[in-house]
Design an enzyme around this catalytic site. Structure first.
Site, mmCIF file in Angstrom:
data_model
loop_
_atom_site.group_PDB
_atom_site.id
_atom_site.type_symbol
_atom_site.label_atom_id
_atom_site.label_comp_id
_atom_site.label_asym_id
_atom_site.label_seq_id
_atom_site.Cartn_x
_atom_site.Cartn_y
_atom_site.Cartn_z
ATOM 1 N N GLU A 33 0.850 -1.099 -0.090
ATOM 2 C CA GLU A 33 -0.024 0.088 0.045
ATOM 3 C C GLU A 33 0.981 1.224 -0.016
ATOM 4 O O GLU A 33 1.943 1.280 0.633
ATOM 5 C CB GLU A 33 -0.908 -0.099 1.239
ATOM 6 C CG GLU A 33 -1.955 1.070 1.407
ATOM 7 C CD GLU A 33 -2.614 0.979 2.526
ATOM 8 O OE1 GLU A 33 -3.951 1.675 2.626
ATOM 9 O OE2 GLU A 33 -2.116 0.456 3.858
ATOM 10 N N LYS A 106 -10.344 0.511 -1.886
ATOM 11 C CA LYS A 106 -10.384 0.069 -0.553
ATOM 12 C C LYS A 106 -11.620 0.411 0.061
ATOM 13 O O LYS A 106 -12.294 1.484 -0.131
ATOM 14 C CB LYS A 106 -9.164 0.800 0.226
ATOM 15 C CG LYS A 106 -8.791 0.286 1.599
ATOM 16 C CD LYS A 106 -7.826 1.176 2.369
ATOM 17 C CE LYS A 106 -7.750 0.708 3.787
ATOM 18 N NZ LYS A 106 -6.501 1.626 4.312
ATOM 19 N N CYS A 148 -4.663 -3.499 3.522
ATOM 20 C CA CYS A 148 -4.665 -2.976 4.863
ATOM 21 C C CYS A 148 -5.760 -3.336 5.742
ATOM 22 O O CYS A 148 -6.048 -4.514 6.342
ATOM 23 C CB CYS A 148 -4.131 -1.731 4.920
ATOM 24 S SG CYS A 148 -2.960 -1.039 6.105
#
Length: 266
Positions: A33, A106, A148
């Site tokens: 990321e 995301k 993440c």
């Protein structure tokens, strides 16, 4: 990686590491990321955001995939969204011809205050959440995408499993505090419960902006074994996927077929 605030320097380091991976025989490469930029503040990524399908970061990823003949998962790239003050944190997938074949925005945003210190994050101030679960057909199997903080939400991974996922790419930049406590058990748990390969590429080290990330990039097999890892710093982690072993695990220990509850992720 331990990316900094200079976009050009970060891309140079990314190029070096992709070359190392490709020369080591990698056919699927996953970047962390924020590989291209860990800005001095949260607005920095908004300033360098790109329109979907064009821009120096996207051009770089396409060129690297094509040059090395690899499938490349481009960590996260700041792409334009309807709000001019925000971005989508977009995980982009390129095939070995340099053609983009997947995009995941995301979904879960890191809006937290860490216990026992004053460290806090409000990703929703500068990032617009995605709303689509994404898998990509590849020569290696069905590839699922997560980023993440998504790691903490098992229902997303069940949504990927319902779409036939066999490998999950997880670009990340876990904080040092949460990483020490939760990174490895969560990565291995997602691999075990879904009987998938997890390719978890993480930022790891001290950054120019004062942030410290946990690192510990790893490749984990469907039985939860860590095939390779890199605790900190810049480097390459390699692991070999064995589709037959995955089939044996799923057939002999069929926990994913014993599910009695399901989620509704569209």
């Amino acid at each position: 990686m331990a990316s900094g605030t200079n976009l050009t320097a970060n891309l140079q380091e990314t190029r070096r590491l992709i070359t190392v991976a490709a020369q080591s025989g990698a056919r699927l490469v996953v970047l962390p990321e924020n590989f291209a930029l860990m800005g001095m503040n949260e607005l920095h990524k908004v300033e360098v955001r790109e329109e979907d399908g064009q821009g120096p970061i996207q051009d770089f990823l396409a060129e690297q995939a094509r040059q090395h003949g690899i499938w490349l998962v481009g960590g996260t790239v700041p792409l334009a969204c309807p709000d001019p003050g925000k971005i989508y944190a977009s995980c982009l997938v390129y095939d070995d011809q340099g053609q983009r074949v997947g995009r995941y925005d995301k979904i879960h945003l890191f809006d937290v205050r860490l216990p026992d210190n004053d460290e806090h994050y409000e990703e929703s101030d500068t990032i617009m959440s995605g709303d689509q679960v994404v898998v990509v057909e590849t020569p290696f199997g069905v590839l699922g995408l997560a980023v993440c903080y998504d790691l903490r939400f098992p229902e997303l991974f069940r949504g990927l499993l319902d779409r036939g996922v066999e490998i999950i790419a997880l670009p990340a930049a876990f904080t040092a505090v949460t990483g020490r406590a939760h990174w490895e058990p969560l990565v291995r748990a997602r691999a075990i419960e879904n009987q998938v390969y997890m390719v978890a590429a993480a930022q790891g080290g001290y950054h120019v902006n004062g942030r410290e990330t946990h690192g510990d990039s790893m490749v984990v097999d469907p039985w939860g074994n860590v095939l390779d890892r890199l605790p900190r710093g810049s480097g390459v982690v390699c692991g070999e996927m064995d589709p037959e072993r995955q089939k044996v695990i799923r057939r002999s220990f069929p926990s994913i077929y014993h599910r009695r509850l399901s989620c509704d992720l569209t």
